[in-house]
Structures are given as C-alpha cells and as structure tokens.
Scaffold this active site. Sequence first.
Site, mmCIF file in Angstrom:
data_model
loop_
_atom_site.group_PDB
_atom_site.id
_atom_site.type_symbol
_atom_site.label_atom_id
_atom_site.label_comp_id
_atom_site.label_asym_id
_atom_site.label_seq_id
_atom_site.Cartn_x
_atom_site.Cartn_y
_atom_site.Cartn_z
ATOM 1 N N GLU A 356 -8.372 -25.651 26.348
ATOM 2 C CA GLU A 356 -8.433 -25.387 24.906
ATOM 3 C C GLU A 356 -9.824 -25.640 24.356
ATOM 4 O O GLU A 356 -10.122 -26.742 23.896
ATOM 5 C CB GLU A 356 -7.417 -26.259 24.158
ATOM 6 C CG GLU A 356 -5.990 -25.839 24.406
ATOM 7 C CD GLU A 356 -4.986 -26.611 23.556
ATOM 8 O OE1 GLU A 356 -5.395 -27.538 22.827
ATOM 9 O OE2 GLU A 356 -3.796 -26.271 23.621
ATOM 10 N N GLU A 444 0.646 -22.967 27.555
ATOM 11 C CA GLU A 444 1.056 -24.277 27.046
ATOM 12 C C GLU A 444 1.677 -24.111 25.669
ATOM 13 O O GLU A 444 1.106 -23.467 24.796
ATOM 14 C CB GLU A 444 -0.170 -25.204 26.949
ATOM 15 C CG GLU A 444 0.205 -26.615 26.512
ATOM 16 C CD GLU A 444 -1.018 -27.500 26.245
ATOM 17 O OE1 GLU A 444 -1.851 -27.676 27.154
ATOM 18 O OE2 GLU A 444 -1.124 -27.997 25.103
HETATM 19 C C1 IDC Z 1 -1.664 -34.508 24.339
HETATM 20 C C2 IDC Z 1 -0.622 -35.397 24.947
HETATM 21 C C3 IDC Z 1 -0.824 -36.801 24.497
HETATM 22 C C4 IDC Z 1 -2.252 -37.223 24.811
HETATM 23 C C5 IDC Z 1 -3.218 -36.254 24.174
HETATM 24 C C6 IDC Z 1 -4.659 -36.551 24.509
HETATM 25 O O1 IDC Z 1 0.658 -34.916 24.611
HETATM 26 O O2 IDC Z 1 0.094 -37.658 25.145
HETATM 27 O O3 IDC Z 1 -2.470 -38.515 24.283
HETATM 28 O O4 IDC Z 1 -2.953 -34.946 24.650
HETATM 29 O O5 IDC Z 1 -4.889 -36.497 25.863
HETATM 30 C C7 IDC Z 1 -2.825 -29.705 23.340
HETATM 31 C C8 IDC Z 1 -3.481 -30.141 24.593
HETATM 32 C C9 IDC Z 1 -2.690 -31.247 25.245
HETATM 33 C C10 IDC Z 1 -2.151 -32.204 24.218
HETATM 34 C C11 IDC Z 1 -1.129 -31.437 23.395
HETATM 35 C C12 IDC Z 1 -0.419 -32.295 22.347
HETATM 36 O O6 IDC Z 1 -3.695 -29.075 25.490
HETATM 37 O O7 IDC Z 1 -3.549 -31.910 26.142
HETATM 38 O O8 IDC Z 1 -1.502 -33.243 24.890
HETATM 39 N N1 IDC Z 1 -1.801 -30.330 22.761
HETATM 40 O O9 IDC Z 1 -1.331 -32.835 21.456
HETATM 41 N N2 IDC Z 1 -3.165 -28.686 22.597
HETATM 42 C C13 IDC Z 1 -2.393 -28.669 21.507
HETATM 43 C C14 IDC Z 1 -1.502 -29.719 21.590
#
Ligand code: IDC
Length: 517
Positions: A356, A444
């Site tokens: 992302e 995702e």
């Molecule tokens: C989130 C995880 C969370 C973690 C955070 C940072 O759910 O536990 O603390 O990342 O590492 C994304 C990202 C994905 C995110 C997810 C939710 O690709 O890594 O995971 N998210 O925030 N993009 C939109 C949402």
Amino acid sequence: MKKFICITLLSVFIFTVGCMGADFTDVSKNAWYYDTVKEMTDKGLLSGYNDGSFRPDDTITSAEFTTIVCKVKGVQPTSSQTGHWAGGYMSAALEKGWYDYDEDPPTGEKYNSPIERQLAVKILMKALADSLTYDYNTESAKIKDFSQLNGRYYDTVLAAYSAGIAGGDNRGNFNPQSSLTRAEACTLIERAMDKYGSGNIDSTAPAVVQTEPVQPTATRSGGVSENGGLCVKGTRLCNEKGEPVVLRGMSSHGIQWFPQFVTKDYIKAVGDRGANIMRIAMYTEEGGYTRNDSVKQTLISAVDSTLANDMYAIIDWHILSDGDPMKHVDEAESFFKEMAERYKDSKGVLYEICNEPNGNISWSANVKPYAERIIPAIRSIDSDAVILVGNPQWCQDLDSVVADRLSYNNIMYTCHFYSGTHTQWLRDRVSNALRNGIPVFVSEWGTSDASGNGGVFEEETRKWLDFMSSNNISWCNWSLCDKNETSAALVGGSNASDGLSDSELSASGKIVFNSFN
Ligand code: IDC
C-alpha cells in the site's frame, strides 16, 4: 561415529550399489554415506529433493556448503545485496573470516558454482576447529598431490588430515581443486562435528535450497494442479487454458508476528474450508524484512507450504509505514529477483510488489517508476508470472492508474478496502477501472474499519462481497490471525497446532470463510 568409514572420500563410489534406503530413493542402505546422509538430513542440516531423491553424487555449491556450515554453528545471515538466497550466509561467513574476499567475492557470481575441496575444508576448519594443529612433514607426506594445493590452504588442509577429517582418494590424492559431492560434503562436515562438536545448530535456518518446484501433496478443486499457470486476459484473471478463474482466500497478518498461522497444516485447514489462495504478508518495516533477515525464511516456508497444499500463493512486499515504495526499491529488486529465481518454475506464485503506497506520493511519479524497475527484474527471470501492483492512498487511487497504465502484460492492479471506511465511492472507482480495461485484484480487504478494528460492518461487507462476486474479482481477506482486532479471522488464543475449528472463527472469520465458494 562412523569409525568404520575408513574408506577415503573419492574411491568409495564403486561401492554404492545395493538395495535402496528407506529414506531416499537413491541412497542405498549399503552406501558408504547412508548413515551420514541420514544423520545430516535428520538434523535438518540439508534436505533431499521433492521427488524423494537425495542426489548424493551431485556437486555441492559454494552457497550450499557454506550455508550448512553456518547452520551447524548457528550463525545468522547478515545483510547482503546480492539477491541470492544464501547471500546473507555468505556474507556472515566472510565476516567471520572463514574465507577471504577474493575466494568468493560477494557479488554472488560464484555462489552457485561447485566449491573447491580445498576451500570447503578451509571453511569447515575455520568454523569448527578450535585450533589448527598438525605436523607438517607427517601430514604433507600423506598427500600425494600436495604440490597442487594452494599454499593458502596448507594450514587448514593439513590440520584436517591430522584430525582425520579429510582424506585422499584411493591413489592418495586430495584433488584440492576438484569439486565435492553432496555425500562427500556430508561426510566431511559430520566428521568435523564429531571431532569438535556442533553446539547450537540453528533449526530455523533453511535446510538448503529446494530449487525444484514444490509439488502439491494433495490436490484440491480450484487449485494449482487444476488451473495451472495464471494469466490476465482483458480484465479477467485466467487459468492456463485461458479460462476465467476467481481466487478467494486469506491474507496472513504480518508473518513476523503470526508465523504460527502459515504452517503447512494450518494453511491446509484453510484450504479444506474452500480457499484456493493465500497471501503471505511480509512487512518491510515494523520488524519485517529490512529489519530482520529471518522473516524471509518464514515467507519462503509459508509459500512452499501454500504450494504444497495446491493453493496459489501471493508474495506480498508489505510496505505500509514506509509509504513510498521507492524507499526500499533496491532491497525490493534483489528480493524479487531471488524469489523469481526460486519460484520461476512454480505455477502457483503471484508477486505483489508493493502492498500500500501512501503519503505524499503519486502514481506517476513514485509507484509507476517503482513498478517499472521491479516488474522487468522479475520478468527477466520468471517471464510470465502474474504481478499485482499497488497504487497510492492505500490502493484506492485507481483513477490515476486508468490515466497512466503500465505497458506490461499479466499485470493486475490492487484495490484494498475496509468495509467500515470504504464504501460505494470506492466500488465506483473499481467499476470505472474495469470499464477502462484495468484488471483489478482485491489482494486485501477487511470487515472492519481501516484501522483493522471496529465493526464488524456486516451490511457493507455483504455489498462488497456481492460486488466482487458479480465482477469476478479475486480476493484475499485481512487477516488470518487471532489478534485482538475485529479484522482478525480467528478468536484470541486460537491454537494453531490443532487445526481450525468452527469455534475458533471470529465474527469476521465466519463471514469470510462462508464466502470462499
Ligand atoms: C494492520 C494490522 C494491525 C497492525 C497494523 C500496523 O491489522 O494489527 O498493528 O497493520 O502494522 C492495511 C494494511 C495492513 C493493516 C490493515 C488494518 O495493509 O497492514 O494491518 N490495513 O489497518 N491497509 C488498510 C488497512
């Protein structure tokens, strides 16, 4: 052990006939190396091949030999820019002084070449021997072709003779510049371990190259054995015959935190419930790839486990806090080259080159130039793999892609959504992209809001599931873990070692797992 192996290293091949060993199809129980090979493979120091063979007579490469010795000593890989699977081990061994720069420069060029016997003995002795003791006259007299031995190896080779670790062939020659077979390498290393002790074998290190494509141990409907290599036609993902396919499955959470849910057995449990794809999320930051070398091994093992389960695997370069993919473009290039080399013959691997992109960047100035570096790097090795490309604003900037698309084939563009945050406006962007011939893959998505928590937003999730279904969009759900956040598909404290029971599916997991088919 193996005191009976008084036979010398090269002469023994004449004795290798006899019945087949139980463990490898080509290691006879009567073979002089049977016990040694068994012991070395039991310890996980190296492995056989997927077809059940061990290939004892194949030559061992510099990278393979050095990695095994690192593993014996529990030495961890250090950073390396070569993009070679063993680059980190080679540089660790170099830093330790087991070999010198000019013997195998850290360009990776010689890593796949057969290692010379004199260099192998040097690395082994430097790594394991507590001291190099020998009587020059006695030991040099044992080596008929002593004049062939490069002077820089006198110390280590003579000490190895004196310790009974190295020996000559049936003519008394050491053949210092010749190669070493896998069986001979096992023997050398095992003798050194017997003599000096091995200590802390690192069982997490790779069991040394499995370059063969992983074969599924069982086939499943909609899996790789059924659909074969993927391609993209128009906006549709297609199978090897050019027929449209839709893949649905799970994304791991960050594998640096939740490796227990990407084991072979756990992935099988997910596949048995209808998923035919797994996305392996390897963070670049936050304790991920650029911070911790062992994460790559977790990824490799998860990808292999996915393929063994006849499921497609997405290798996800999970940039997030880094924002601009260009930040780690050099690391990404060597990583993807290494992965392409490893998986070029596998039909089940998709590459997602930047999870992302976000922050103060744009598609045309940052992400597209990044993709134009990484895609050719992959394609130069794995010419037809499907590659997934991210875009700015956490993969919601499809409009920029429509205006300035890449010129390669077999590319899909990712859209990521979280039902509590992204609604009809993002579906409209996807529809617009599809109308403009842009293939979209939702690599995702979550039932929560964009933080990964909040919700579950079931009604909006249903809209998205219907939308993806009617547009034949493949997807992976975030995420296969038991973290205390609503996007997690598993309830807290789920036991990863006893399969996946209904009661372990969270509210989100229940919706998602019911939507695979
Ligand atoms: C989130 C995880 C969370 C973690 C955070 C940072 O759910 O536990 O603390 O990342 O590492 C994304 C990202 C994905 C995110 C997810 C939710 O690709 O890594 O995971 N998210 O925030 N993009 C939109 C949402």
